[in-house]
Design a protein around this motif. Structure first.
Motif, PDB file in Angstrom:
ATOM      1  N   UNK A 525       0.822  -1.213   0.000  1.00  0.00           N
ATOM      2  CA  UNK A 525       0.000   0.000   0.000  1.00  0.00           C
ATOM      3  C   UNK A 525       0.852   1.257   0.000  1.00  0.00           C
ATOM      4  N   UNK A 526       2.029   1.152   0.619  1.00  0.00           N
ATOM      5  CA  UNK A 526       2.931   2.301   0.651  1.00  0.00           C
ATOM      6  C   UNK A 526       3.788   2.397  -0.605  1.00  0.00           C
ATOM      7  N   UNK A 527       3.496   1.560  -1.580  1.00  0.00           N
ATOM      8  CA  UNK A 527       4.254   1.607  -2.840  1.00  0.00           C
ATOM      9  C   UNK A 527       5.654   1.026  -2.710  1.00  0.00           C
ATOM     10  N   UNK A 528       5.891   0.260  -1.662  1.00  0.00           N
ATOM     11  CA  UNK A 528       7.227  -0.317  -1.473  1.00  0.00           C
ATOM     12  C   UNK A 528       7.300  -1.665  -2.189  1.00  0.00           C
ATOM     13  N   UNK A 529       8.343  -1.881  -3.006  1.00  0.00           N
ATOM     14  CA  UNK A 529       8.480  -3.190  -3.649  1.00  0.00           C
ATOM     15  C   UNK A 529       8.908  -4.245  -2.620  1.00  0.00           C
ATOM     16  N   UNK A 530       8.050  -5.219  -2.421  1.00  0.00           N
ATOM     17  CA  UNK A 530       8.321  -6.258  -1.428  1.00  0.00           C
ATOM     18  C   UNK A 530       7.967  -7.631  -1.982  1.00  0.00           C
ATOM     19  N   UNK A 586       7.632   1.923   9.029  1.00  0.00           N
ATOM     20  CA  UNK A 586       8.618   2.965   9.300  1.00  0.00           C
ATOM     21  C   UNK A 586      10.041   2.448   9.138  1.00  0.00           C
ATOM     22  N   UNK A 587      10.287   1.252   9.630  1.00  0.00           N
ATOM     23  CA  UNK A 587      11.629   0.674   9.540  1.00  0.00           C
ATOM     24  C   UNK A 587      12.009   0.431   8.077  1.00  0.00           C
ATOM     25  N   UNK A 588      11.111  -0.187   7.328  1.00  0.00           N
ATOM     26  CA  UNK A 588      11.435  -0.495   5.933  1.00  0.00           C
ATOM     27  C   UNK A 588      11.625   0.793   5.122  1.00  0.00           C
ATOM     28  N   UNK A 589      10.754   1.774   5.352  1.00  0.00           N
ATOM     29  CA  UNK A 589      10.906   3.048   4.638  1.00  0.00           C
ATOM     30  C   UNK A 589      12.231   3.721   4.995  1.00  0.00           C
TER      31      UNK A 589
ATOM     32  N   UNK B  72       4.286   8.029 -12.855  1.00  0.00           N
ATOM     33  CA  UNK B  72       4.413   7.435 -11.530  1.00  0.00           C
ATOM     34  C   UNK B  72       3.039   7.054 -10.979  1.00  0.00           C
ATOM     35  N   UNK B  73       2.050   7.867 -11.268  1.00  0.00           N
ATOM     36  CA  UNK B  73       0.689   7.529 -10.833  1.00  0.00           C
ATOM     37  C   UNK B  73       0.203   6.259 -11.535  1.00  0.00           C
ATOM     38  N   UNK B  74       0.574   6.130 -12.800  1.00  0.00           N
ATOM     39  CA  UNK B  74       0.218   4.899 -13.538  1.00  0.00           C
ATOM     40  C   UNK B  74       0.852   3.690 -12.859  1.00  0.00           C
ATOM     41  N   UNK B  75       2.121   3.847 -12.491  1.00  0.00           N
ATOM     42  CA  UNK B  75       2.796   2.741 -11.801  1.00  0.00           C
ATOM     43  C   UNK B  75       2.090   2.410 -10.506  1.00  0.00           C
ATOM     44  N   UNK B  76       1.764   3.431  -9.731  1.00  0.00           N
ATOM     45  CA  UNK B  76       1.076   3.184  -8.450  1.00  0.00           C
ATOM     46  C   UNK B  76      -0.237   2.446  -8.683  1.00  0.00           C
ATOM     47  N   UNK B  77      -0.967   2.886  -9.724  1.00  0.00           N
ATOM     48  CA  UNK B  77      -2.300   2.320  -9.960  1.00  0.00           C
ATOM     49  C   UNK B  77      -2.237   0.900 -10.510  1.00  0.00           C
ATOM     50  N   UNK B  78      -1.348   0.696 -11.501  1.00  0.00           N
ATOM     51  CA  UNK B  78      -1.366  -0.579 -12.225  1.00  0.00           C
ATOM     52  C   UNK B  78      -0.322  -1.592 -11.731  1.00  0.00           C
ATOM     53  N   UNK B  79       0.764  -1.120 -11.149  1.00  0.00           N
ATOM     54  CA  UNK B  79       1.836  -2.055 -10.787  1.00  0.00           C
ATOM     55  C   UNK B  79       1.996  -2.238  -9.282  1.00  0.00           C
ATOM     56  N   UNK B  80       2.353  -1.149  -8.577  1.00  0.00           N
ATOM     57  CA  UNK B  80       2.708  -1.304  -7.164  1.00  0.00           C
ATOM     58  C   UNK B  80       1.621  -2.052  -6.394  1.00  0.00           C
ATOM     59  N   UNK B  81       0.388  -1.679  -6.659  1.00  0.00           N
ATOM     60  CA  UNK B  81      -0.743  -2.236  -5.927  1.00  0.00           C
ATOM     61  C   UNK B  81      -0.906  -3.734  -6.236  1.00  0.00           C
ATOM     62  N   UNK B  82      -0.481  -4.140  -7.430  1.00  0.00           N
ATOM     63  CA  UNK B  82      -0.673  -5.533  -7.850  1.00  0.00           C
ATOM     64  C   UNK B  82       0.659  -6.228  -8.101  1.00  0.00           C
ATOM     65  N   UNK B  83       1.673  -5.793  -7.357  1.00  0.00           N
ATOM     66  CA  UNK B  83       3.038  -6.264  -7.626  1.00  0.00           C
ATOM     67  C   UNK B  83       3.233  -7.756  -7.417  1.00  0.00           C
ATOM     68  N   UNK B  84       2.296  -8.430  -6.738  1.00  0.00           N
ATOM     69  CA  UNK B  84       2.485  -9.885  -6.601  1.00  0.00           C
ATOM     70  C   UNK B  84       2.338 -10.598  -7.937  1.00  0.00           C
ATOM     71  N   UNK B  85       1.649 -10.007  -8.909  1.00  0.00           N
ATOM     72  CA  UNK B  85       1.596 -10.680 -10.212  1.00  0.00           C
ATOM     73  C   UNK B  85       1.847  -9.739 -11.383  1.00  0.00           C
ATOM     74  N   UNK B  86       2.166  -8.463 -11.104  1.00  0.00           N
ATOM     75  CA  UNK B  86       2.499  -7.541 -12.200  1.00  0.00           C
ATOM     76  C   UNK B  86       3.888  -6.959 -11.977  1.00  0.00           C
ATOM     77  N   UNK B  87       4.737  -7.080 -12.982  1.00  0.00           N
ATOM     78  CA  UNK B  87       6.114  -6.577 -12.876  1.00  0.00           C
ATOM     79  C   UNK B  87       6.377  -5.611 -14.018  1.00  0.00           C
ATOM     80  N   UNK B  88       7.423  -4.808 -13.849  1.00  0.00           N
ATOM     81  CA  UNK B  88       7.781  -3.845 -14.892  1.00  0.00           C
ATOM     82  C   UNK B  88       9.132  -4.228 -15.470  1.00  0.00           C
TER      83      UNK B  88
END
Lengths: 612, 612
Positions: A525-530, A586-589, B72-88
């Motif tokens: 949710x914080x946009x952190x790649x994990x 906070x720690x990860x950020x 960056x907003x596109x990334x937040x919307x389409x990638x970061x939120x769904x990073x478990x199955x979407x990569x760049x």
């Protein structure tokens, strides 16, 4: 850009030290990194399913993140901090032919190429001859000189032994046609810089209309290398991070030099290279500028900043060396150039940036070729009164003397005497030759008048730092690459590491899974790649995470269910601390911005156990 | 990519509604934005000093920031939120010819072009004829049909009245040569997608080896338009934000559809368009998928997400319309396509994204052209026992019947009966025709055997959302553009606004300047783009800030010296609140991430005055 393009090509010859040794059974570091990169998704040859095309690579998910983090660090270092006078723009890759006529690339951006008359393979002539003869630095030779060596030494095709053609020059610009008209030629830019020069006036007008002004750009550039062979190091398409700093040559002072003046750098100067001494000197940037070894303050500033930047991505200062280009090695536009190099195991000193003093070369050329006035007008703080010669040819003298030609001659005199030096010559010697005629003092009326000048109009000078992103990605990987107990640990600095944390439920217990997933969701949710990893033993999962440089591993275990704490494990020391779940974001950020270290965590939270 | 390329071209014809009206003395919104963009540094024609080249623009400092924020907003919307199955990933612009042979672009990515036989100007044939005749949608016609119209209607050159050539097709790929060999052709990619397809197998292997898998990329693409004329709307080089979602066609369920299922969108369906009804229907994404109007769940998911994304950059839902492409308008690879359009004042509905169901078209073609197996193997949760036909041609029957040919015929039977359908045909009708021979049931031994299958091997299907960054930049500007009391206020959402705050010392008092500079430095340190402005009246400075959409203006005034508070002014309402200096960083960060609103600030801090 910078001299990147020269060094790109010169690499193998000039800087190569150990040309990829290692027996068949021992992989060198380069090979190990390439293997890791392919397997875990950092990079691999592009269009691989079609056999690949030399000089092009794809960045996989981890590589794209790593590269973007390095680009963002460059922005933080070079732009954000200095945003009052440095801005970033974005211009197209394809530009029309006149731009590159003006820039000199159509004339100068070439390599020497030779063809086998039998098998028709083509080679870079200087490299081929170097390999065949053991001679060095042939890049500097002229076509004739190199032809002569080929003839005298009877150099043949290394593939089939065939005779070689005469050398011709090969332009390294990728050429194309814009629109439907055949004659409408365009090229893919070999440097971002020309976008900054052609738009300079616009940017100047749209910003604060004052110098110094830095215009930066990160973008793709293309160089049609004849036969690139070094993976991510020599590419036909790569990403440049480039900055053109425009300054007034009459006030070349860099007001922010102090930010890096005490940065000690290692420099191999051209003077010493020519004298046969390759031993670098080590000195502070401020001193090198004072001693005139670095030709202007802005260049010194960017060299200091550049070293700091490269150090921050993991390459220690003593593995960085600035090598001054010899006059004949410099690009056509540069008065002085330093290659910023880093030591790589396979190739020795490899350029990762070029620092060039481009003077007013580019803007002057674009003025000439476009017919546009690209000079800037800088107002004086208050208007100045200056004396000016006012010239009037005396028609009453010229008329009787030259008759029908008098008017033309008067015009020629006026034109010539716009030059203050010419007026002085006339006044001092009593006469001056104009168009073959002797014009004497009494043919002209000369008055001195005081006029008010509100400012100066001039062409700014330019200093340019220019970094290659792909080489930095590779260098960061090489310096991060470590083997511990027979497995790979990628010790990337936390702020450029692609993935910031991995969440691990210790065992497949439903409650642990739920908590771990919750932490994972929260970090996302914080946009952190994990990453979230449940498969295999905890040791194997740690190993998988270490291998791609994840700085922190967060494990949910039995104790978590009791007291809402998790363990946080440090990739580099394998030490662990136990922290409350609420503190994790906070720690990860903080950790991934390098605002806190693992030591801080240990100091703050009770220590527990050591390495697993 | 998407159908961007078709609509790019079709724009003027299909969607144009009001073709740039407004008398000579009234600027339309487009002209106003272009003027502002040039003057303040958002964008302008590229290579302007050389007269510019149609279809290329430069982004100035503000435009580059705005564009990057949208990316960056596109990334937040389409990638970061769904990073478990979407990569760049990031792949090169230049790709070798085989890629585009396989992708179908060399064959299909063309326009019709016609040349004037007198002045030799070239035109896009369908546009030319549309303009000359008033006919519409001619893009769909074949070359012959269009030639016929030109002949019958006696269409002439609009420039010189000359006769026109026969129409030919013009390929829109930018062509170049890779390396020194003439035959080694490469093209600049017209979509990022091919980079995802050619590297799909690698990415799949390097990530979690499971479907669904989304591969995204933001990067430059080039399309060699014949004669682009719409500024930032129709470009030859632009930035695509593209995502290929690979899924198992046998389990096309989108597990995250619920995130947007209740998003109501307006759709103009192909069915209704064909029936002559252009009235859009409005329905929730979930319902449209259920009703089969959107052909798969993933496409519905990205359409819903896409509307939300575009709304967040400032374009309300009722100014967004999804237009389904007619079968003859769709790109060669698509089974269904929706253009996501926004309403622009000058051009009407303009495509900003394309949503295409590309099926297994691309991977199948690349398999065929590269000879590589690009199928994925998906393990079943547990191995399945499946029944399989085991076929044995009876040589004891075939031998006497066919003699010398018996062995070949047996082989042909075996081959043919690998297809389960063929076996069924044989069993049901008692015979089957193979290579012209009637093979009857008694010539073959057919057994049914139970075998264990651990998984399936298949070619994934693909759904693609694809956004054009430049059009979104322009659309955001158009929707943000407001005139208040005769001056411009650019009401950009705070998170995409290029500059987040401006610091203004009220008067040129030394203490005020010092405090203001300190605040400025502090915000810069946090990497926040901010301005510092001391020149002119406070009113003029507010106006300058409003014009480029700076959300917050922070003024240091007399009271600051007494109580360490500053005023914070809202760009959109011109309201002010007074806040402690210490809170400024938090406020600006929170505001520019849209985590706090001005209402929040008013609620928290005492209100003071209203508009200036």
């Amino acid at each position: 850009m910078t001299l990147l393009f020269i060094t790109f090509l010169a690499l193998a010859s000039v800087y190569r030290v150990s040309p990829g040794l290692g027996g068949a059974w021992i992989m060198d570091k380069y090979e190990k990194i390439v293997e890791l990169a392919r397997r875990r998704g950092f990079f691999w040859p592009s269009s691989e399913i079609y056999g690949g095309v030399r000089g092009f690579i794809d960045f996989g998910p981890l590589g794209a993140l790593l590269k973007r983090n390095i680009e963002e660090k460059w922005r933080r270092t070079f732009i954000y901090e200095y945003q009052d006078f440095i801005v970033e723009i974005e211009t197209p890759v394809i530009m029309p032919e006149p731009v590159f006529k003006a820039s000199g690339h159509i004339e100068h951006f070439t390599d020497m190429i030779v063809e086998c008359l039998k098998c028709h393979r083509m080679f870079r002539a200087d490299h081929l001859v170097e390999e065949a003869t053991g001679l060095k630095n042939l890049e500097r030779l002229k076509v004739d000189e190199l032809n002569k060596i080929i003839e005298e030494r009877e150099v043949r095709c290394p593939e089939c032994g065939g005779r070689l053609s005469e050398i011709r020059t090969f332009n390294l610009l990728f050429r194309t046609t814009i629109g439907p008209y055949e004659g409408n030629v365009g090229y893919a830019r070999p440097e971002a810089a020309q976008g900054m020069f052609t738009s300079f006036k616009r940017v100047f007008e749209a910003t604060r209309r004052r110098l110094p002004l830095g215009i930066a750009q990160i973008g793709r550039v293309m160089r049609n290398e004849i036969s690139p062979r070094q993976g991510p190091i020599r590419l036909r398409e790569f990403t440049i991070m480039e900055l053109e700093l425009f300054f007034d040559p009459q006030s070349p002072h860099c007001p922010v030099l102090d930010d890096v003046a005490d940065e000690a750098i290692m420099v191999r100067t051209a003077e010493r290279i020519i004298a046969g001494n390759e031993e670098p000197i080590k000195a502070e940037v401020g001193e090198l500028v004072r001693r005139g070894i670095i030709k202007n303050e802005w260049m010194g500033f960017f060299m200091g900043l550049g070293q700091r930047f490269v150090e921050e991505i993991g390459i220690p200062r003593d593995r960085q060396l600035f090598i001054e280009k010899l006059p004949e090695e410099r690009a056509h536009y540069a008065l002085q150039t330093f290659d910023q190099t880093v030591w790589l195991e396979r190739w020795g000193w490899v350029e990762v940036a070029g620092h060039s003093y481009r003077t007013d070369y580019d803007l002057s050329r674009h003025m000439k070729y476009s017919g546009q006035d690209l000079r800037v007008f800088q107002e004086y703080k208050k208007p100045r009164r200056v004396s000016k010669y006012i010239i009037r040819p005396k028609m009453e003298v010229l008329g009787p003397m030259f008759r029908g030609r008098a008017r033309d001659i008067a015009r020629a005199i006026e034109e010539r005497l716009k030059d203050e030096e010419a007026v002085k010559e006339l006044l001092e010697s009593g006469h001056i030759i104009i168009d073959g005629l002797k014009i004497s003092r009494d043919m002209v009326e000369v008055r001195i008048e005081e006029v008010k000048e509100t400012g100066r109009r001039f062409i700014p000078h330019v200093t340019e730092p220019s970094f290659g992103a792909e080489r930095l990605v590779y260098s960061a990987l090489e310096y991060a690459y470590t083997e511990v107990e027979g497995r790979i640990v990628l010790k990337l600095p936390a702020d450029i590491a692609p993935i910031k944390a991995v969440i691990l439920p210790l065992i497949s217990d439903e409650r642990m899974l739920r908590i771990a997933e919750e932490i994972y969701r929260h970090l996302k949710k914080h946009g952190i790649p994990v990453f979230y990893d449940t498969s295999g033993s905890i040791g194997r999962r740690y190993a998988r995470a270490d291998e791609i440089g994840i700085p922190l591993a967060i494990t949910v275990d039995g104790q978590t269910l009791e007291d809402n704490t998790v363990t946080v494990r440090d990739r580099d020391t394998w030490e662990q601390v136990r922290v409350p779940i609420d503190h994790i974001v906070g720690i990860v950020l903080g950790y991934s911005r390098r605002k806190i270290t693992f030591k801080d965590l240990k100091a703050r939270y009770a220590m527990r156990g050591s390495a697993i």
